[in-house]
Design a protein around this motif. Structure first.
Motif, PDB file in Angstrom:
ATOM      1  N   ARG A 222     -27.125 -28.132-100.729  1.00 42.25           N
ATOM      2  CA  ARG A 222     -26.554 -28.446-102.044  1.00 42.25           C
ATOM      3  C   ARG A 222     -25.091 -28.851-101.930  1.00 42.25           C
ATOM      4  NH1 ARG A 222     -29.713 -23.898-103.494  1.00 42.25           N
ATOM      5  NH2 ARG A 222     -27.892 -22.515-103.432  1.00 42.25           N
ATOM      6  N   ASN A 223     -24.348 -28.145-101.094  1.00 40.31           N
ATOM      7  CA  ASN A 223     -22.928 -28.470-100.915  1.00 40.31           C
ATOM      8  C   ASN A 223     -22.743 -29.815-100.215  1.00 40.31           C
ATOM      9  OD1 ASN A 223     -22.075 -26.079-102.145  1.00 40.31           O
ATOM     10  ND2 ASN A 223     -22.076 -24.947-100.222  1.00 40.31           N
ATOM     11  N   LEU A 224     -23.586 -30.091 -99.230  1.00 36.95           N
ATOM     12  CA  LEU A 224     -23.524 -31.386 -98.551  1.00 36.95           C
ATOM     13  C   LEU A 224     -23.826 -32.517 -99.523  1.00 36.95           C
ATOM     14  CD1 LEU A 224     -23.300 -33.166 -96.039  1.00 36.95           C
ATOM     15  CD2 LEU A 224     -25.686 -32.592 -95.495  1.00 36.95           C
ATOM     16  N   HIS A 253      -9.559 -10.191 -89.766  1.00 39.46           N
ATOM     17  CA  HIS A 253     -10.792 -10.146 -90.547  1.00 39.46           C
ATOM     18  C   HIS A 253     -11.787 -11.162 -90.006  1.00 39.46           C
ATOM     19  CE1 HIS A 253      -8.882  -7.645 -93.609  1.00 39.46           C
ATOM     20  NE2 HIS A 253      -7.861  -8.501 -93.603  1.00 39.46           N
ATOM     21  N   ARG A 254     -13.049 -10.828 -90.094  1.00 38.64           N
ATOM     22  CA  ARG A 254     -14.089 -11.778 -89.716  1.00 38.64           C
ATOM     23  C   ARG A 254     -14.572 -12.516 -90.960  1.00 38.64           C
ATOM     24  NH1 ARG A 254     -17.828  -8.937 -84.974  1.00 38.64           N
ATOM     25  NH2 ARG A 254     -16.234  -9.073 -83.348  1.00 38.64           N
ATOM     26  N   LEU A 255     -14.482 -13.846 -90.883  1.00 42.99           N
ATOM     27  CA  LEU A 255     -14.941 -14.692 -91.972  1.00 42.99           C
ATOM     28  C   LEU A 255     -16.348 -15.191 -91.683  1.00 42.99           C
ATOM     29  CD1 LEU A 255     -11.785 -16.911 -92.660  1.00 42.99           C
ATOM     30  CD2 LEU A 255     -12.375 -14.708 -93.675  1.00 42.99           C
ATOM     31  N   HIS A 256     -17.140 -15.281 -92.710  1.00 42.78           N
ATOM     32  CA  HIS A 256     -18.525 -15.736 -92.616  1.00 42.78           C
ATOM     33  C   HIS A 256     -18.626 -17.166 -92.106  1.00 42.78           C
ATOM     34  CE1 HIS A 256     -22.514 -17.079 -94.035  1.00 42.78           C
ATOM     35  NE2 HIS A 256     -21.865 -18.109 -94.552  1.00 42.78           N
ATOM     36  N   PHE A 257     -19.573 -17.411 -91.217  1.00 44.97           N
ATOM     37  CA  PHE A 257     -20.005 -18.743 -90.813  1.00 44.97           C
ATOM     38  C   PHE A 257     -21.519 -18.792 -90.952  1.00 44.97           C
ATOM     39  CE2 PHE A 257     -16.138 -20.502 -89.238  1.00 44.97           C
ATOM     40  CZ  PHE A 257     -16.385 -21.802 -88.829  1.00 44.97           C
ATOM     41  N   LEU A 258     -22.044 -19.878 -91.459  1.00 40.88           N
ATOM     42  CA  LEU A 258     -23.482 -20.051 -91.537  1.00 40.88           C
ATOM     43  C   LEU A 258     -24.017 -20.455 -90.167  1.00 40.88           C
ATOM     44  CD1 LEU A 258     -26.123 -20.279 -93.182  1.00 40.88           C
ATOM     45  CD2 LEU A 258     -25.542 -22.699 -93.549  1.00 40.88           C
ATOM     46  N   LYS A 259     -25.014 -19.728 -89.697  1.00 41.92           N
ATOM     47  CA  LYS A 259     -25.604 -20.044 -88.396  1.00 41.92           C
ATOM     48  C   LYS A 259     -26.682 -21.107 -88.549  1.00 41.92           C
ATOM     49  CE  LYS A 259     -27.631 -17.893 -84.296  1.00 41.92           C
ATOM     50  NZ  LYS A 259     -28.063 -16.617 -83.661  1.00 41.92           N
ATOM     51  N   TYR A 260     -26.542 -22.203 -87.810  1.00 42.28           N
ATOM     52  CA  TYR A 260     -27.533 -23.281 -87.827  1.00 42.28           C
ATOM     53  C   TYR A 260     -27.500 -23.982 -86.479  1.00 42.28           C
ATOM     54  CZ  TYR A 260     -23.366 -26.122 -88.785  1.00 42.28           C
ATOM     55  OH  TYR A 260     -22.122 -26.705 -88.720  1.00 42.28           O
ATOM     56  N   ASP A 261     -28.474 -24.849 -86.232  1.00 37.01           N
ATOM     57  CA  ASP A 261     -28.525 -25.568 -84.958  1.00 37.01           C
ATOM     58  C   ASP A 261     -28.457 -27.073 -85.191  1.00 37.01           C
ATOM     59  OD1 ASP A 261     -31.062 -26.261 -85.867  1.00 37.01           O
ATOM     60  OD2 ASP A 261     -32.112 -24.886 -84.517  1.00 37.01           O
ATOM     61  N   GLU A 262     -28.497 -27.814 -84.109  1.00 38.46           N
ATOM     62  CA  GLU A 262     -28.359 -29.273 -84.177  1.00 38.46           C
ATOM     63  C   GLU A 262     -29.473 -29.914 -84.988  1.00 38.46           C
ATOM     64  OE1 GLU A 262     -28.257 -33.111 -81.088  1.00 38.46           O
ATOM     65  OE2 GLU A 262     -28.152 -31.047 -80.314  1.00 38.46           O
ATOM     66  N   SER A 263     -30.692 -29.438 -84.821  1.00 36.09           N
ATOM     67  CA  SER A 263     -31.819 -30.032 -85.538  1.00 36.09           C
ATOM     68  C   SER A 263     -31.684 -29.848 -87.050  1.00 36.09           C
ATOM     69  CB  SER A 263     -33.142 -29.437 -85.054  1.00 36.09           C
ATOM     70  OG  SER A 263     -33.207 -28.044 -85.323  1.00 36.09           O
ATOM     71  N   PHE A 264     -31.115 -28.717 -87.470  1.00 27.13           N
ATOM     72  CA  PHE A 264     -30.901 -28.500 -88.903  1.00 27.13           C
ATOM     73  C   PHE A 264     -29.961 -29.556 -89.471  1.00 27.13           C
ATOM     74  CE2 PHE A 264     -27.979 -26.775 -92.132  1.00 27.13           C
ATOM     75  CZ  PHE A 264     -28.875 -26.642 -93.187  1.00 27.13           C
ATOM     76  N   VAL A 265     -28.861 -29.847 -88.775  1.00 27.57           N
ATOM     77  CA  VAL A 265     -27.901 -30.844 -89.246  1.00 27.57           C
ATOM     78  C   VAL A 265     -28.566 -32.211 -89.367  1.00 27.57           C
ATOM     79  CG1 VAL A 265     -25.732 -32.032 -88.736  1.00 27.57           C
ATOM     80  CG2 VAL A 265     -25.959 -29.603 -88.236  1.00 27.57           C
ATOM     81  N   LYS A 266     -29.307 -32.595 -88.357  1.00 24.53           N
ATOM     82  CA  LYS A 266     -29.944 -33.912 -88.366  1.00 24.53           C
ATOM     83  C   LYS A 266     -30.987 -34.015 -89.471  1.00 24.53           C
ATOM     84  CE  LYS A 266     -29.118 -34.892 -83.483  1.00 24.53           C
ATOM     85  NZ  LYS A 266     -29.709 -35.107 -82.136  1.00 24.53           N
ATOM     86  N   ASN A 267     -31.757 -32.958 -89.668  1.00 25.93           N
ATOM     87  CA  ASN A 267     -32.761 -32.962 -90.731  1.00 25.93           C
ATOM     88  C   ASN A 267     -32.106 -33.005 -92.114  1.00 25.93           C
ATOM     89  OD1 ASN A 267     -34.955 -32.879 -88.966  1.00 25.93           O
ATOM     90  ND2 ASN A 267     -34.997 -30.641 -88.921  1.00 25.93           N
ATOM     91  N   ALA A 268     -30.986 -32.265 -92.264  1.00 25.18           N
ATOM     92  CA  ALA A 268     -30.269 -32.257 -93.540  1.00 25.18           C
ATOM     93  C   ALA A 268     -29.739 -33.647 -93.867  1.00 25.18           C
ATOM     94  CB  ALA A 268     -29.124 -31.245 -93.484  1.00 25.18           C
ATOM     95  N   LYS A 271     -32.713 -35.931 -94.927  1.00 22.20           N
ATOM     96  CA  LYS A 271     -33.265 -35.602 -96.242  1.00 22.20           C
ATOM     97  C   LYS A 271     -32.360 -36.066 -97.376  1.00 22.20           C
ATOM     98  CE  LYS A 271     -35.948 -31.550 -94.795  1.00 22.20           C
ATOM     99  NZ  LYS A 271     -36.066 -30.070 -94.881  1.00 22.20           N
ATOM    100  N   LEU A 272     -31.059 -36.104 -97.124  1.00 18.60           N
ATOM    101  CA  LEU A 272     -30.109 -36.460 -98.168  1.00 18.60           C
ATOM    102  C   LEU A 272     -29.644 -37.914 -98.099  1.00 18.60           C
ATOM    103  CD1 LEU A 272     -27.990 -33.173 -98.265  1.00 18.60           C
ATOM    104  CD2 LEU A 272     -29.793 -33.895 -99.830  1.00 18.60           C
ATOM    105  N   GLY A 273     -30.359 -38.730 -97.346  1.00 19.15           N
ATOM    106  CA  GLY A 273     -30.097 -40.168 -97.366  1.00 19.15           C
ATOM    107  C   GLY A 273     -28.981 -40.628 -96.459  1.00 19.15           C
ATOM    108  N   LEU A 274     -28.739 -39.909 -95.373  1.00 15.69           N
ATOM    109  CA  LEU A 274     -27.718 -40.305 -94.405  1.00 15.69           C
ATOM    110  C   LEU A 274     -28.388 -40.752 -93.104  1.00 15.69           C
ATOM    111  CD1 LEU A 274     -25.191 -37.370 -94.891  1.00 15.69           C
ATOM    112  CD2 LEU A 274     -24.853 -39.728 -95.649  1.00 15.69           C
ATOM    113  N   VAL A 275     -27.890 -41.847 -92.558  1.00 16.49           N
ATOM    114  CA  VAL A 275     -28.403 -42.360 -91.288  1.00 16.49           C
ATOM    115  C   VAL A 275     -27.370 -42.075 -90.205  1.00 16.49           C
ATOM    116  CG1 VAL A 275     -29.173 -44.401 -90.021  1.00 16.49           C
ATOM    117  CG2 VAL A 275     -29.664 -44.185 -92.480  1.00 16.49           C
TER     118      VAL A 275
END
Length: 305
Positions: A222-224, A253-268, A271-275
């Protein structure tokens, strides 16, 4: 190998910038055979559920800069913070395919070094921040106020890449004059800078912000999507992220990071119309409990019509 998966020529990294990059390369001389650098700084053990959120709880922006972006010889994040992103940005901008009137930067923290190369190819920039302290930090630097962070080591690195040694003051002035506004953004809104409206950008750059403000993969999407709405069709989104990361330490302090991998970025992106036009991934080069990332990803993509 497809062009988008080629890394910039080694001569770009080790040829023109031998003097200025020396402090960064020294970081690796003390590492093990895999080129790792060890830095272990202990902070209190915190359960991941108690990690703070950058856009909600804030952070010490100056401590963040000193720890991850300084020119100190014991700063082991030079490869991740400087060399990898700056060389890739210079490589892609120098190709001549990414240019225009307006670039919008939506990034985590208050660093500006990633914009030096871009200032050669864009007439105006708008910087969006979700943290008031980071807005103040950038504004202090831009207007040469007392206590402003010194980015000379970064500008010198860039002019080395450009083959224009000893012109770091010119590149500083060029970038400062290029930045027209530093604004607050809020991803809780559909228009993240409401009630303002910006013209669509020729390029949007985002470094790590989606990683720190997104609680899960759906929220990342959604943010992307909100970022993509700021971009003209057929123009470029440049994204810099950290893979397999759960936290970064700033100010104890430890700040939150969302854990994801390379395939998630490419799929995102798909799906959102980026080549995707270009993608580079580099594994972690240091061992430190300040941050637990596994690799760095740099992506350039264009928006479909």
């Amino acid at each position: 190998m497809p062009e988008q998966y080629k890394y910039p020529p080694k001569s770009l990294l080790f040829g023109k910038v031998d003097r200025q990059s020396e402090v960064f390369h020294k970081m690796h001389e003390s590492g093990n055979q895999r080129g790792e650098v060890r830095l272990v700084q202990h902070c209190r053990t915190i359960d991941s559920s108690t990690h703070k959120f950058y856009h909600i709880h804030g952070m010490n922006s100056r401590h963040h800069l000193d720890l991850y972006f300084s020119d100190k010889e014991d700063m082991v994040f030079g490869e991740e913070s400087f060399i990898f992103p700056l060389v890739n940005l210079h490589y892609k901008f120098s190709s001549g395919h990414i240019r225009g009137n307006l670039l919008i930067d939506i990034s985590f923290g208050s660093y500006v070094h990633h914009l030096y190369s871009a200032s050669n190819f864009f007439k105006e920039m708008v910087v969006l921040k979700s943290n008031e302290h980071c807005i103040m930090e950038v504004s202090r630097w831009q207007h040469d106020r007392t206590g402003a962070y010194d980015w000379k080591h970064a500008s010198s690195f860039i002019v080395g890449l450009e083959g224009k040694r000893d012109q770091h003051e010119d590149i500083e002035m060029r970038l400062k004059s290029c930045i027209k506004q530093v604004l607050k953004c809020n991803f809780e809104q559909e228009n993240i800078i409401s009630p303002m409206v910006l013209p669509l950008a020729d390029c949007v750059f985002s470094a790590l912000l989606l990683d720190v403000i997104s609680k899960n993969e759906d929220e990342y999407m959604r943010n992307l999507e909100k970022i993509i709405k700021l971009l003209k069709p057929q123009r470029q989104l440049i994204l810099f992220g950290l893979l397999d990361t759960t936290y970064i330490t700033v100010g104890g302090h430890r700040l939150h990071f969302l854990k994801y991998d390379e395939s998630f970025v490419k799929n995102a992106f798909n799906k959102l119309g980026l080549v995707i036009d270009y993608c580079a991934v580099q594994r972690r080069r240091n061992v430190s409990d300040l941050i637990d990332h596994g690799a760095i990803i740099f992506v350039v993509a264009h928006k479909r019509e």
